[in-house]
Motif scaffolding. Sequence first.
Motif, PDB file in Angstrom:
ATOM      1  N   LYS A  13     -21.062 -17.240  -0.576  1.00  0.00           N
ATOM      2  CA  LYS A  13     -19.622 -17.499  -0.584  1.00  0.00           C
ATOM      3  C   LYS A  13     -18.876 -16.242  -0.104  1.00  0.00           C
ATOM      4  N   LEU A  14     -17.959 -16.443   0.809  1.00  0.00           N
ATOM      5  CA  LEU A  14     -17.133 -15.344   1.327  1.00  0.00           C
ATOM      6  C   LEU A  14     -15.667 -15.752   1.240  1.00  0.00           C
ATOM      7  N   LYS A  15     -14.877 -14.920   0.589  1.00  0.00           N
ATOM      8  CA  LYS A  15     -13.431 -15.183   0.533  1.00  0.00           C
ATOM      9  C   LYS A  15     -12.757 -14.450   1.694  1.00  0.00           C
ATOM     10  N   ILE A  16     -11.831 -15.143   2.358  1.00  0.00           N
ATOM     11  CA  ILE A  16     -11.049 -14.479   3.420  1.00  0.00           C
ATOM     12  C   ILE A  16      -9.564 -14.747   3.161  1.00  0.00           C
ATOM     13  N   PRO A  17      -8.931 -13.938   2.314  1.00  0.00           N
ATOM     14  CA  PRO A  17      -7.516 -14.164   2.020  1.00  0.00           C
ATOM     15  C   PRO A  17      -6.626 -13.869   3.225  1.00  0.00           C
ATOM     16  N   ASP A  18      -5.488 -14.541   3.281  1.00  0.00           N
ATOM     17  CA  ASP A  18      -4.502 -14.288   4.336  1.00  0.00           C
ATOM     18  C   ASP A  18      -3.600 -13.147   3.885  1.00  0.00           C
ATOM     19  N   LEU A  19      -3.775 -11.983   4.504  1.00  0.00           N
ATOM     20  CA  LEU A  19      -3.037 -10.791   4.088  1.00  0.00           C
ATOM     21  C   LEU A  19      -1.588 -10.797   4.584  1.00  0.00           C
ATOM     22  N   ASN A  20      -1.240 -11.793   5.412  1.00  0.00           N
ATOM     23  CA  ASN A  20       0.158 -11.917   5.843  1.00  0.00           C
ATOM     24  C   ASN A  20       1.009 -12.560   4.742  1.00  0.00           C
ATOM     25  N   THR A  21       0.361 -13.326   3.880  1.00  0.00           N
ATOM     26  CA  THR A  21       1.006 -14.090   2.792  1.00  0.00           C
ATOM     27  C   THR A  21       2.271 -14.828   3.243  1.00  0.00           C
ATOM     28  N   GLY A  22       2.282 -15.266   4.500  1.00  0.00           N
ATOM     29  CA  GLY A  22       3.460 -15.978   4.997  1.00  0.00           C
ATOM     30  C   GLY A  22       4.681 -15.088   5.179  1.00  0.00           C
ATOM     31  N   ASP A  23       4.501 -13.771   5.058  1.00  0.00           N
ATOM     32  CA  ASP A  23       5.626 -12.846   5.175  1.00  0.00           C
ATOM     33  C   ASP A  23       5.152 -11.537   5.814  1.00  0.00           C
ATOM     34  N   PHE A  24       4.721 -11.638   7.078  1.00  0.00           N
ATOM     35  CA  PHE A  24       4.240 -10.457   7.797  1.00  0.00           C
ATOM     36  C   PHE A  24       5.317  -9.374   7.860  1.00  0.00           C
ATOM     37  N   SER A  25       6.572  -9.774   7.928  1.00  0.00           N
ATOM     38  CA  SER A  25       7.684  -8.817   8.079  1.00  0.00           C
ATOM     39  C   SER A  25       7.727  -7.774   6.965  1.00  0.00           C
ATOM     40  N   HIS A  26       7.243  -8.141   5.783  1.00  0.00           N
ATOM     41  CA  HIS A  26       7.291  -7.204   4.653  1.00  0.00           C
ATOM     42  C   HIS A  26       5.896  -6.747   4.228  1.00  0.00           C
ATOM     43  N   LEU A  27       4.975  -6.756   5.187  1.00  0.00           N
ATOM     44  CA  LEU A  27       3.617  -6.276   4.929  1.00  0.00           C
ATOM     45  C   LEU A  27       3.632  -4.789   4.596  1.00  0.00           C
ATOM     46  N   THR A  28       2.864  -4.405   3.581  1.00  0.00           N
ATOM     47  CA  THR A  28       2.587  -2.983   3.332  1.00  0.00           C
ATOM     48  C   THR A  28       1.122  -2.891   2.894  1.00  0.00           C
ATOM     49  N   ILE A  29       0.567  -1.697   2.989  1.00  0.00           N
ATOM     50  CA  ILE A  29      -0.807  -1.497   2.513  1.00  0.00           C
ATOM     51  C   ILE A  29      -0.853  -1.730   0.994  1.00  0.00           C
ATOM     52  N   THR A  30       0.175  -1.260   0.290  1.00  0.00           N
ATOM     53  CA  THR A  30       0.236  -1.460  -1.165  1.00  0.00           C
ATOM     54  C   THR A  30       0.170  -2.940  -1.514  1.00  0.00           C
ATOM     55  N   ARG A  31       0.897  -3.766  -0.749  1.00  0.00           N
ATOM     56  CA  ARG A  31       0.872  -5.212  -1.009  1.00  0.00           C
ATOM     57  C   ARG A  31      -0.532  -5.783  -0.770  1.00  0.00           C
ATOM     58  N   GLN A  32      -1.189  -5.301   0.301  1.00  0.00           N
ATOM     59  CA  GLN A  32      -2.557  -5.759   0.585  1.00  0.00           C
ATOM     60  C   GLN A  32      -3.495  -5.406  -0.563  1.00  0.00           C
ATOM     61  N   LEU A  33      -3.385  -4.194  -1.069  1.00  0.00           N
ATOM     62  CA  LEU A  33      -4.274  -3.742  -2.138  1.00  0.00           C
ATOM     63  C   LEU A  33      -4.093  -4.581  -3.394  1.00  0.00           C
ATOM     64  N   SER A  34      -2.836  -4.835  -3.779  1.00  0.00           N
ATOM     65  CA  SER A  34      -2.644  -5.610  -5.014  1.00  0.00           C
ATOM     66  C   SER A  34      -3.057  -7.068  -4.820  1.00  0.00           C
ATOM     67  N   GLN A  35      -2.854  -7.587  -3.595  1.00  0.00           N
ATOM     68  CA  GLN A  35      -3.272  -8.969  -3.320  1.00  0.00           C
ATOM     69  C   GLN A  35      -4.796  -9.116  -3.459  1.00  0.00           C
ATOM     70  N   ILE A  36      -5.554  -8.178  -2.881  1.00  0.00           N
ATOM     71  CA  ILE A  36      -7.020  -8.258  -2.934  1.00  0.00           C
ATOM     72  C   ILE A  36      -7.517  -7.997  -4.358  1.00  0.00           C
ATOM     73  N   ALA A  37      -6.920  -7.013  -5.029  1.00  0.00           N
ATOM     74  CA  ALA A  37      -7.348  -6.689  -6.401  1.00  0.00           C
ATOM     75  C   ALA A  37      -7.174  -7.897  -7.316  1.00  0.00           C
ATOM     76  N   SER A  38      -6.167  -8.727  -7.037  1.00  0.00           N
ATOM     77  CA  SER A  38      -5.950  -9.917  -7.871  1.00  0.00           C
ATOM     78  C   SER A  38      -7.054 -10.957  -7.677  1.00  0.00           C
ATOM     79  N   GLU A  39      -7.862 -10.800  -6.613  1.00  0.00           N
ATOM     80  CA  GLU A  39      -8.990 -11.711  -6.356  1.00  0.00           C
ATOM     81  C   GLU A  39     -10.226 -11.328  -7.183  1.00  0.00           C
ATOM     82  N   PHE A  40     -10.264 -10.079  -7.680  1.00  0.00           N
ATOM     83  CA  PHE A  40     -11.450  -9.622  -8.403  1.00  0.00           C
ATOM     84  C   PHE A  40     -11.560 -10.337  -9.743  1.00  0.00           C
TER      85      PHE A  40
END
Length: 213
Positions: A33-60
């Motif tokens: 099984k491989l998870k591939i989350p969408d890091l754009n979250t439907g809001d690419f305009s407000h992308l930050t690395i911090t947002r990516q980190l918290s999004q992925i950490a919530s998958e753990f």
Amino acid sequence: MSGEFIYLHGFASSPDSAKAKYIRTCFAQANIKLKIPDLNTGDFSHLTITRQLSQIASEFNHDSTPVTLIGSSLGGLSAAHLGQQYPQVQRLVLLAPAFGFLCHWLPKLGDEAIQRWQKERYLMVYHYGEQKQLPLSYDFVTDASQYKEETLQRPIPTLILHGRDDEVIPIQASHDFAQKRPWVELIELDSDHGLGNVMAEIWQTIRLFCQFP
């Protein structure tokens, strides 16, 4: 090795990129099984690395399930920072990781464009996943500038695959990273930033590294 496997796509990319699809298919064929989350979250305009980190950490899972992160480009940079912050992360596979992202990307924009971006707050960026220009907030730059490679000192098994002809992130960035970290293995490939011509080779290397049957 059991555990969780998560793929982090690159900047202005998506879970439907050629690389993500290829790796997803390989994992499926291996019944892993491989998870591939969408890091754009439907809001690419407000992308930050911090947002990516918290999004992925919530998958753990909040138990001791080991996590292997496979990150491409900016996803690779994010994966490395997650490996530093979270003990669940036990292994990293970084595909052309975007070490020194801002110092490689900003000079290509030029001073004038950067100043305008600061003033107007948004810059139009071509998004490969959406196949169109989308505005990106200057907060992306402010946020990214606080993530320094020097802080990445947790000795977790790390495999870097980088193309010798990478036109976006020079392979030297990965050399510099691996040089001072004996737990990092760097494999040079005859490819560019996309790594499209060496995907079969990449999959075989991932299989060995992750000890898949």
